[in-house]
Design a protein around this motif. Structure first.
Motif, PDB file in Angstrom:
ATOM      1  N   PRO A 102     -40.608   7.960  -9.986  1.00  0.00           N
ATOM      2  CA  PRO A 102     -39.920   8.891  -9.092  1.00  0.00           C
ATOM      3  C   PRO A 102     -40.581  10.278  -9.127  1.00  0.00           C
ATOM      4  CG  PRO A 102     -38.363   7.766 -10.543  1.00  0.00           C
ATOM      5  CD  PRO A 102     -39.727   7.492 -11.069  1.00  0.00           C
ATOM      6  N   VAL A 103     -40.910  10.818  -7.972  1.00  0.00           N
ATOM      7  CA  VAL A 103     -41.472  12.166  -7.880  1.00  0.00           C
ATOM      8  C   VAL A 103     -40.714  12.940  -6.815  1.00  0.00           C
ATOM      9  CG1 VAL A 103     -43.785  11.594  -8.719  1.00  0.00           C
ATOM     10  CG2 VAL A 103     -43.270  11.360  -6.296  1.00  0.00           C
ATOM     11  N   GLU A 104     -40.457  14.204  -7.086  1.00  0.00           N
ATOM     12  CA  GLU A 104     -39.731  15.056  -6.136  1.00  0.00           C
ATOM     13  C   GLU A 104     -40.408  16.416  -6.098  1.00  0.00           C
ATOM     14  OE1 GLU A 104     -35.381  17.276  -5.672  1.00  0.00           O
ATOM     15  OE2 GLU A 104     -35.730  15.822  -7.279  1.00  0.00           O
ATOM     16  N   GLU A 105     -40.789  16.856  -4.904  1.00  0.00           N
ATOM     17  CA  GLU A 105     -41.436  18.157  -4.779  1.00  0.00           C
ATOM     18  C   GLU A 105     -40.439  19.263  -5.112  1.00  0.00           C
ATOM     19  OE1 GLU A 105     -44.639  20.433  -1.909  1.00  0.00           O
ATOM     20  OE2 GLU A 105     -43.474  18.752  -1.091  1.00  0.00           O
ATOM     21  N   VAL A 106     -40.923  20.280  -5.817  1.00  0.00           N
ATOM     22  CA  VAL A 106     -40.077  21.393  -6.251  1.00  0.00           C
ATOM     23  C   VAL A 106     -40.456  22.637  -5.460  1.00  0.00           C
ATOM     24  CG1 VAL A 106     -39.370  22.834  -8.202  1.00  0.00           C
ATOM     25  CG2 VAL A 106     -39.880  20.414  -8.563  1.00  0.00           C
ATOM     26  N   ASP A 146     -40.173  28.860  -5.124  1.00  0.00           N
ATOM     27  CA  ASP A 146     -39.246  29.924  -5.511  1.00  0.00           C
ATOM     28  C   ASP A 146     -38.273  29.438  -6.583  1.00  0.00           C
ATOM     29  OD1 ASP A 146     -40.394  31.718  -3.755  1.00  0.00           O
ATOM     30  OD2 ASP A 146     -39.051  31.183  -2.105  1.00  0.00           O
ATOM     31  N   ARG A 147     -37.773  28.229  -6.406  1.00  0.00           N
ATOM     32  CA  ARG A 147     -36.890  27.649  -7.418  1.00  0.00           C
ATOM     33  C   ARG A 147     -37.629  27.476  -8.738  1.00  0.00           C
ATOM     34  NH1 ARG A 147     -35.437  21.325  -7.123  1.00  0.00           N
ATOM     35  NH2 ARG A 147     -35.198  21.014  -9.358  1.00  0.00           N
ATOM     36  N   LEU A 148     -38.877  27.045  -8.648  1.00  0.00           N
ATOM     37  CA  LEU A 148     -39.672  26.834  -9.858  1.00  0.00           C
ATOM     38  C   LEU A 148     -39.826  28.143 -10.638  1.00  0.00           C
ATOM     39  CD1 LEU A 148     -41.524  24.983 -11.570  1.00  0.00           C
ATOM     40  CD2 LEU A 148     -43.416  25.753 -10.136  1.00  0.00           C
ATOM     41  N   ARG A 149     -40.092  29.237  -9.952  1.00  0.00           N
ATOM     42  CA  ARG A 149     -40.298  30.513 -10.651  1.00  0.00           C
ATOM     43  C   ARG A 149     -39.015  31.011 -11.302  1.00  0.00           C
ATOM     44  NH1 ARG A 149     -43.817  30.734  -6.233  1.00  0.00           N
ATOM     45  NH2 ARG A 149     -45.992  30.844  -6.923  1.00  0.00           N
ATOM     46  N   ARG A 150     -37.874  30.678 -10.705  1.00  0.00           N
ATOM     47  CA  ARG A 150     -36.605  31.044 -11.340  1.00  0.00           C
ATOM     48  C   ARG A 150     -36.364  30.215 -12.601  1.00  0.00           C
ATOM     49  NH1 ARG A 150     -34.709  30.786  -5.992  1.00  0.00           N
ATOM     50  NH2 ARG A 150     -33.698  28.775  -6.433  1.00  0.00           N
ATOM     51  N   VAL A 209     -40.818  14.972 -12.372  1.00  0.00           N
ATOM     52  CA  VAL A 209     -40.926  13.567 -12.793  1.00  0.00           C
ATOM     53  C   VAL A 209     -39.984  13.351 -13.978  1.00  0.00           C
ATOM     54  CG1 VAL A 209     -43.339  13.304 -12.049  1.00  0.00           C
ATOM     55  CG2 VAL A 209     -42.829  14.096 -14.376  1.00  0.00           C
ATOM     56  N   PRO A 210     -39.623  12.111 -14.283  1.00  0.00           N
ATOM     57  CA  PRO A 210     -38.696  11.846 -15.399  1.00  0.00           C
ATOM     58  C   PRO A 210     -39.370  11.794 -16.767  1.00  0.00           C
ATOM     59  CG  PRO A 210     -39.124   9.812 -14.241  1.00  0.00           C
ATOM     60  CD  PRO A 210     -39.838  10.893 -13.464  1.00  0.00           C
ATOM     61  N   ASP A 211     -40.216  12.782 -17.064  1.00  0.00           N
ATOM     62  CA  ASP A 211     -40.715  12.921 -18.435  1.00  0.00           C
ATOM     63  C   ASP A 211     -39.554  13.307 -19.353  1.00  0.00           C
ATOM     64  OD1 ASP A 211     -43.401  12.340 -18.002  1.00  0.00           O
ATOM     65  OD2 ASP A 211     -43.973  14.430 -17.674  1.00  0.00           O
ATOM     66  N   ALA A 212     -39.741  13.119 -20.655  1.00  0.00           N
ATOM     67  CA  ALA A 212     -38.745  13.525 -21.639  1.00  0.00           C
ATOM     68  C   ALA A 212     -39.471  13.802 -22.950  1.00  0.00           C
ATOM     69  CB  ALA A 212     -37.681  12.445 -21.828  1.00  0.00           C
ATOM     70  N   ALA A 213     -38.770  14.438 -23.872  1.00  0.00           N
ATOM     71  CA  ALA A 213     -39.296  14.609 -25.225  1.00  0.00           C
ATOM     72  C   ALA A 213     -38.684  13.529 -26.108  1.00  0.00           C
ATOM     73  CB  ALA A 213     -38.939  15.988 -25.766  1.00  0.00           C
TER      74      ALA A 213
END
Length: 545
Positions: free
Chosen positions: A110-114, A117-121, A136-140
């Protein structure tokens, strides 16, 4: 007699042991150090979505995409679902970004464009040159917790675990492998374990194990250097949207952020040296995505060795697939009784274990199917113990303790409830005296490094400079170690921590190192037995809340 022996106490070996136990196979695991001694604790802590491999290694990408979701479901105690980003900088190829998006969708990622402006916030420390971003659904994922959870589940079903046992040879019956010869590193004695089948999951050391049976195994030891920054510089995993290379992943984990990684083939899997030039390269490349990486405080630099299977053109390990292989040495080399599983990623550890145990089960005449993808590794934390911990230490710390000790939470809660148990020994990671004492009693006679791997003691800002002393004296006060053992216990822990600290030394780091050095000098100046005994006696009233 055992049916199977697993060599290697990392994620793959632990996963194999759990799978064997769920199929009612009598099995044991042997490991040359503590659990999670090798690569499974020396990596960036990323539970891959598969995005990193979507273009160049689509099969590995699909495997990661599937296993990412399974690991989240079966091991919630080990996963922080922080999410991930792939960001393209202005200087990066936009055509590659388009290929990457298509490849992710083809692989089921799954990929979703961000919105920028939202990214910088949400991620204000990212470079102003970021011009495109995809979620993307990465996780730690915490490798220590994941491995210990698998091992605890296997032990609950009768599996046995032998740590600090180095394999010095294989027991041979003609050409057949019939078991292992072990050196007990605690006693210096040689031990023997017999079994119908030996499964070699020794990671970067797998080639050495196979060679003991005269079986060739093409394993490339690929060293990667990583940096650990003070604090969380990002809220999500941040990957650079370009062809995979050095210094292109930031992973927030606990109270720190990791930046990785380099890729250098080395002849010796024990080579975890940290070349200064690789540290500087990581800082320079990381700063292109996150400018603060050039000047932020580095707590430590460390290296791990990836076990890659196969070879890349011109020795370029970046071009070797991150896929895995299961080798039946009876079929491939005429050596019955030995299987090897090599390659892969921590994210795909469960799949690797399933494929290896499928082959092992066929050899052993076992028909029970794999259930590791459906059954949670451990049951949910004991609700009474959780409620008790919330009352004692608050909700946030109670959750952290429950995640660190999902299999032994009632005993840890009991230790924290005792007088002095709530005293915080390690402020950075919020490790209490009760948690340390409860864990130490479970282990018997642990080193501070053993406790670090289970509690995160010394993994924060001071890198053990303060909390190491407190922990060692606490163990002596509680009668877990003798007072005269404290200097050696501390010296070993400080040497282990210093190995990583020295790799990242700069302006801010040098100040902290000087302070820790002064503390160490003061400790060494004490007359070992009397000085330590006095310090332990002074702690007699220091453990009250």
């Amino acid at each position: 007699m055992l049916q199977a022996i697993v060599i290697g106490g990392g994620a793959t070996g632990a996963g194999i042991l759990r799978d064997l136990a769920l199929r009612s196979v009598r099995a044991a695991l042997v490991e040359q150090g503590d659990l999670v001694h090798g690569t499974s604790s020396r990596y960036h802590g990323l539970l891959h979505s598969g995005g990193r491999y979507a273009v160049k290694d689509p099969e590995s990408a699909r495997e990661c995409a599937v296993e990412n979701q399974i690991v989240r479901r079966i091991a919630p105690f080990a996963v922080e679902p922080c999410g991930g980003l792939f960001v393209r900088l202005e200087q990066d190829d936009p055509a590659y970004a388009r290929r990457w998006v298509a490849a992710c969708r083809e692989a089921g990622i799954p990929v979703e464009e961000v919105d920028p402006d939202r990214l910088r916030r949400e991620e204000p420390l990212l470079a102003g040159s970021v011009c495109e971003a995809w979620a993307v659904p990465d996780a730690a994922v915490d490798g220590w917790r994941l491995v210990r959870g698998n091992v605890a589940a296997a032990e609950a079903r009768g599996a046995r675990v032998f740590t600090y046992r180095r394999v010095v040879g294989l027991l041979m019956d003609g050409r057949r492998v019939a078991g292992v010869r072990l050196l007990n590193l605690a006693t210096g004695e040689e031990e023997r374990l017999e079994a119908e089948l030996v499964i070699n999951a020794a990671g970067a050391w797998a080639g050495q194990i196979a060679a003991m049976a005269g079986a060739p195994l093409d394993v490339v030891a690929d060293r990667g250097v990583l940096l650990v920054y003070h604090g969380r510089l990002t809220s999500r995993v941040v990957n650079r949207l370009r062809k995979p290379g050095n210094g292109d992943i930031f992973v927030p984990a606990g109270s720190v952020t990791l930046l990785g990684t380099t890729a250098t083939p080395v002849p010796d899997p024990d080579d975890i040296s940290v070349p200064p030039e690789e540290v500087e390269e990581l800082k320079r490349l990381g700063a292109e995505m996150l400018p603060m990486a050039a000047t932020a405080r580095i707590l430590r630099a460390f290296a791990g060795v990836r076990p890659l299977f196969g070879s890349g053109p011109g020795g370029n390990t970046r071009e070797i697939s991150r896929g895995f292989a299961v080798i039946d040495h009876e079929v491939e080399h005429g050596v019955p009784g030995l299987l090897s599983v090599v390659g892969g990623k921590l994210t795909t550890y469960r799949m690797m274990a399933e494929k290896a145990v499928d082959v092992a089960a066929a050899r052993l005449g076992v028909t029970v199917p794999c259930r590791t993808a459906e059954e949670p590794i451990l049951p949910p934390p004991d609700p009474d113990a959780v409620r008790r911990l919330v009352h004692l230490v608050g909700r946030d710390l109670a959750q952290a303790v429950a995640d660190r000790h999902p299999a032994t939470l009632p005993q840890i809660a009991e230790a924290i409830a005792r007088p002095g148990g709530r005293q915080v020994v390690c402020e950075c990671e919020q490790v209490t005296a009760g948690e340390l004492v409860g864990t130490a009693r479970e282990l018997g006679a642990p080193s501070l490094g053993d406790l670090r791997r289970r509690t995160r003691l010394g993994m924060g800002t001071c890198q053990g400079g303060f909390c190491g002393y407190r922990a060692a004296l606490l163990l002596a006060r509680e009668g877990i170690v003798a007072p005269e053992q404290v200097p050696a216990l501390l010296a070993r822990f400080q040497a282990e921590r210093w190995r990583g600290v020295r790799g990242g030394l700069g302006g801010l780091e040098l100040r902290a190192a000087e302070l820790n050095y002064a503390l160490a000098r003061a400790q060494l100046a004490m007359e070992p037995a009397a000085g330590t005994a006095d310090a332990v006696a002074q702690m007699g009233g220091a453990g009250h809340d």
